[in-house]
Design a protein around this motif. Structure first.
Motif, mmCIF file in Angstrom:
data_model
loop_
_atom_site.group_PDB
_atom_site.id
_atom_site.type_symbol
_atom_site.label_atom_id
_atom_site.label_comp_id
_atom_site.label_asym_id
_atom_site.label_seq_id
_atom_site.Cartn_x
_atom_site.Cartn_y
_atom_site.Cartn_z
ATOM 1 N N LEU A 153 40.833 96.221 -96.966
ATOM 2 C CA LEU A 153 39.468 96.028 -96.495
ATOM 3 C C LEU A 153 38.551 96.950 -97.285
ATOM 4 O O LEU A 153 38.734 98.168 -97.297
ATOM 5 C CB LEU A 153 39.390 96.364 -95.008
ATOM 6 N N VAL A 155 35.165 98.683 -97.515
ATOM 7 C CA VAL A 155 34.135 99.087 -96.555
ATOM 8 C C VAL A 155 32.963 99.700 -97.317
ATOM 9 O O VAL A 155 33.144 100.673 -98.051
ATOM 10 C CB VAL A 155 34.686 100.112 -95.541
ATOM 11 N N GLU A 164 29.348 97.230 -93.752
ATOM 12 C CA GLU A 164 29.860 95.869 -93.926
ATOM 13 C C GLU A 164 31.250 95.933 -94.533
ATOM 14 O O GLU A 164 31.597 96.877 -95.250
ATOM 15 C CB GLU A 164 28.930 95.040 -94.811
ATOM 16 N N ASN A 165 32.044 94.892 -94.228
ATOM 17 C CA ASN A 165 33.426 94.846 -94.699
ATOM 18 C C ASN A 165 33.698 93.553 -95.455
ATOM 19 O O ASN A 165 33.131 92.502 -95.130
ATOM 20 C CB ASN A 165 34.399 94.920 -93.504
#
Length: 347
Positions: A153, A155, A164-165
């Motif tokens: 992920l 980030v 936001e990812n």
């Protein structure tokens, strides 16, 4: 049938027409001649009023849902009323304060936009809409969180506090330490830059071999920035708030129309195109019922206003959607005021 100009109606016809429209917009039910004779002060008998209403019906301005009912304005009648007879009432001090307070909330711009749109929705009893260009976030911190052997992920923390990812793919057998090395490089080197500036900087640094990053970390840096940059500036941000307000007591009598409207609100690309059509010109755009194809089936109206910066640039569009039985005189100035408030926020 061509709708006659308002000046071609007799004074009596204008008075009766105005009373029918205002009463219908207020109550949502067709208006009968006896009701008009009691509330209008026109000094006309119910029979005379019925004759005038019949003439207005023949002109396509009024319609009767069934034979024994009173009259209600047609879409053409509403257009004539909005363009030629409506007397706008400015938002109250309390309403203006409520909109300004939500626009002034601290935090990411999109959260302030959503809060302001929610305030407009609550005050107008409609669904609130705002369309703004996708803004490039300014980097403050970047990180990677492992999800599995082949995914992580990415980030991104923006300078405005937004988080936001995105999911990125990992090359087979990647060293877990590469995630931290790539994150350290991005955060230390690219803070304060926009994504497009960061990507250009990375390309220059890596091409010049100025950064001591191993191959795995390089891959992560490139993939991380790529996945963030893919949709930046690609699509506008459309915020819709207050859909539930479209389901009121009157709407329960026409559930098929409400279901159709809620389905249409799911098509955000179509709504974005509709709002984008309001960008040109200074005036507020009012789309009544079938005047726009998107909401023709649900019989809904859209009021939209361009949001202009001090230099005249259009930086967004704000509006509401609701049934054609809107209090246009109250809602149109409210949309205008919200557009002016958001112009200061987005300038």
């Amino acid at each position: 049938m061509t709708t006659p100009p308002i000046h071609e109606l007799t004074d009596r016809a204008r008075d009766v027409f105005r009373i029918v429209v205002e009463s219908y917009l207020d109550s949502g039910v067709p208006v009968g001649s006896r009701t008009i004779s009691k509330i209008s002060g026109l000094n006309l008998s119910p029979a005379s009023i019925r004759n005038v209403m019949q003439d207005l019906e023949e002109l396509g301005l009024l319609a009767a849902p069934h034979t024994s009912a009173g009259r209600m304005p047609t879409e053409s009648g509403l257009r004539l009323f909005v363009d030629g007879m409506m007397q706008a009432s400015q938002p109250s001090a309390e309403e203006r304060a409520a909109i300004e307070a939500r626009a002034g909330e601290n935090g990411p711009v999109e959260e302030a936009l959503a809060a302001t749109t929610a305030a407009l929705s609550g005050l107008s009893a409609c669904a609130g809409l705002v369309l703004v260009p996708k803004q490039e976030p300014v980097l403050r911190q970047f990180g990677f969180v492992p999800l599995s052997s082949d995914r992580a992920l990415a980030v991104l923390v923006g300078a405005d506090g937004s988080v936001e990812n995105r999911v990125v793919g990992l090359p087979p057998g990647m060293d877990p330490g590469a995630l931290q090395r790539a994150a350290n490089y991005l955060s230390a080197t690219l803070g304060g830059l926009t994504l497009s500036e960061a990507r250009a900087r990375v390309e220059r640094d890596l091409a010049a071999q100025r950064e001591a990053l191993d191959a795995a970390a390089r891959v992560l840096v490139e993939r991380g920035l790529a996945v963030w940059s893919q949709d930046t500036g690609h699509r506008p941000v459309l915020i819709v708030r207050g859909q539930a307000r479209l389901i009121d007591a009157a709407a329960t009598e026409d559930l098929d129309r409400v279901r159709q409207l809620l389905d249409e609100l799911e098509g955000k690309e179509e709504i974005a195109r509709l709002l984008d059509s309001a960008r040109e010109g200074e005036a507020t755009r009012i789309f009544i019922g079938s005047e726009n194809k998107l909401f023709a089936l649900s019989g809904s109206s859209v009021i939209a206003k361009p949001v202009r910066a001090l230099d005249g640039r259009v930086v967004g569009v704000v509006g509401v959607i609701g049934p054609t039985r809107l209090n246009y005189a109250r809602v149109v100035p409210m949309v205008d005021f919200t557009a002016a408030t958001l112009a200061r926020l987005l300038a």
